[in-house]
Design a protein around this motif. Sequence first.
Motif, PDB file in Angstrom:
ATOM      1  N   GLN A   1       0.847  -1.183   0.000  1.00  0.00           N
ATOM      2  CA  GLN A   1       0.000   0.000   0.000  1.00  0.00           C
ATOM      3  C   GLN A   1       0.888   1.240   0.000  1.00  0.00           C
ATOM      4  O   GLN A   1       1.797   1.369   0.805  1.00  0.00           O
ATOM      5  CB  GLN A   1      -0.898   0.018   1.227  1.00  0.00           C
ATOM      6  CG  GLN A   1      -1.851   1.174   1.271  1.00  0.00           C
ATOM      7  CD  GLN A   1      -2.791   1.111   2.471  1.00  0.00           C
ATOM      8  OE1 GLN A   1      -2.715   0.175   3.265  1.00  0.00           O
ATOM      9  NE2 GLN A   1      -3.656   2.095   2.593  1.00  0.00           N
ATOM     10  N   VAL A   2       0.576   2.163  -0.923  1.00  0.00           N
ATOM     11  CA  VAL A   2       1.361   3.390  -1.033  1.00  0.00           C
ATOM     12  C   VAL A   2       0.982   4.332   0.094  1.00  0.00           C
ATOM     13  O   VAL A   2      -0.196   4.543   0.384  1.00  0.00           O
ATOM     14  CB  VAL A   2       1.125   4.058  -2.395  1.00  0.00           C
ATOM     15  CG1 VAL A   2       1.916   5.369  -2.473  1.00  0.00           C
ATOM     16  CG2 VAL A   2       1.517   3.129  -3.523  1.00  0.00           C
ATOM     17  N   HIS A   3       1.997   4.934   0.701  1.00  0.00           N
ATOM     18  CA  HIS A   3       1.782   5.851   1.816  1.00  0.00           C
ATOM     19  C   HIS A   3       2.691   7.045   1.616  1.00  0.00           C
ATOM     20  O   HIS A   3       3.892   6.889   1.413  1.00  0.00           O
ATOM     21  CB  HIS A   3       2.096   5.138   3.116  1.00  0.00           C
ATOM     22  CG  HIS A   3       1.486   5.768   4.325  1.00  0.00           C
ATOM     23  ND1 HIS A   3       0.169   6.176   4.381  1.00  0.00           N
ATOM     24  CD2 HIS A   3       2.004   6.042   5.546  1.00  0.00           C
ATOM     25  CE1 HIS A   3      -0.078   6.691   5.571  1.00  0.00           C
ATOM     26  NE2 HIS A   3       1.014   6.631   6.298  1.00  0.00           N
TER      27      HIS A   3
ATOM     28  N   TYR B   1      -1.454   9.046  -6.326  1.00  0.00           N
ATOM     29  CA  TYR B   1      -1.531   8.833  -4.884  1.00  0.00           C
ATOM     30  C   TYR B   1      -1.299  10.175  -4.197  1.00  0.00           C
ATOM     31  O   TYR B   1      -0.501  10.993  -4.677  1.00  0.00           O
ATOM     32  CB  TYR B   1      -0.485   7.823  -4.415  1.00  0.00           C
ATOM     33  CG  TYR B   1      -0.661   6.444  -4.993  1.00  0.00           C
ATOM     34  CD1 TYR B   1       0.022   6.065  -6.146  1.00  0.00           C
ATOM     35  CD2 TYR B   1      -1.507   5.523  -4.384  1.00  0.00           C
ATOM     36  CE1 TYR B   1      -0.141   4.806  -6.688  1.00  0.00           C
ATOM     37  CE2 TYR B   1      -1.672   4.250  -4.921  1.00  0.00           C
ATOM     38  CZ  TYR B   1      -0.987   3.902  -6.063  1.00  0.00           C
ATOM     39  OH  TYR B   1      -1.158   2.648  -6.596  1.00  0.00           O
TER      40      TYR B   1
ATOM     41  N   GLY C   1       5.949   1.911   0.238  1.00  0.00           N
ATOM     42  CA  GLY C   1       5.022   0.988  -0.382  1.00  0.00           C
ATOM     43  C   GLY C   1       5.070   0.953  -1.886  1.00  0.00           C
ATOM     44  O   GLY C   1       4.226   0.323  -2.534  1.00  0.00           O
TER      45      GLY C   1
ATOM     46  N   THR D   1      -1.641   5.859 -11.935  1.00  0.00           N
ATOM     47  CA  THR D   1      -2.422   6.100 -10.720  1.00  0.00           C
ATOM     48  C   THR D   1      -1.838   7.262  -9.940  1.00  0.00           C
ATOM     49  O   THR D   1      -0.618   7.353  -9.774  1.00  0.00           O
ATOM     50  CB  THR D   1      -2.434   4.844  -9.832  1.00  0.00           C
ATOM     51  OG1 THR D   1      -2.957   3.745 -10.578  1.00  0.00           O
ATOM     52  CG2 THR D   1      -3.286   5.061  -8.599  1.00  0.00           C
TER      53      THR D   1
END
Length: 116
Positions: free
Chosen positions: A1-3, A105, A26, A103
């Motif tokens: 998961q990207v944070h 983020y 992530g 995408t």
Amino acid sequence: QVHLVESGGGLVQPGGSLRLSCAASGITFSINAMGWYRQAPGKERALVAGVTTGGITNYADSVKGRFTISRNNAENTVYLQMNSLRPEDTDVYYCNLYSNTGTHYWGQGIQVTVSS
């Protein structure tokens, strides 16, 4: 998961400086474009500065010559050095990562207030 986690915001007087940092986790940081956006209440989020994987930068006209974006791939971090700050730079600033899969983020946002 990207944070994405931003830091470095706060209150500064006109003419002062701040440096925003955004630490990413992530995801393979080095293969993604990064940027900083800002948004005022009731307005759309707008690009402030961006940096490509190859280090090419672009800036909004309103910040050219005052702000500098940079990235440190070894530390998975992107920075925004803001100098000669003006009251109109007051906004919530958001870190953005644009992945090679298309995408976006976003960080949680950080307040920058320029006021005497």
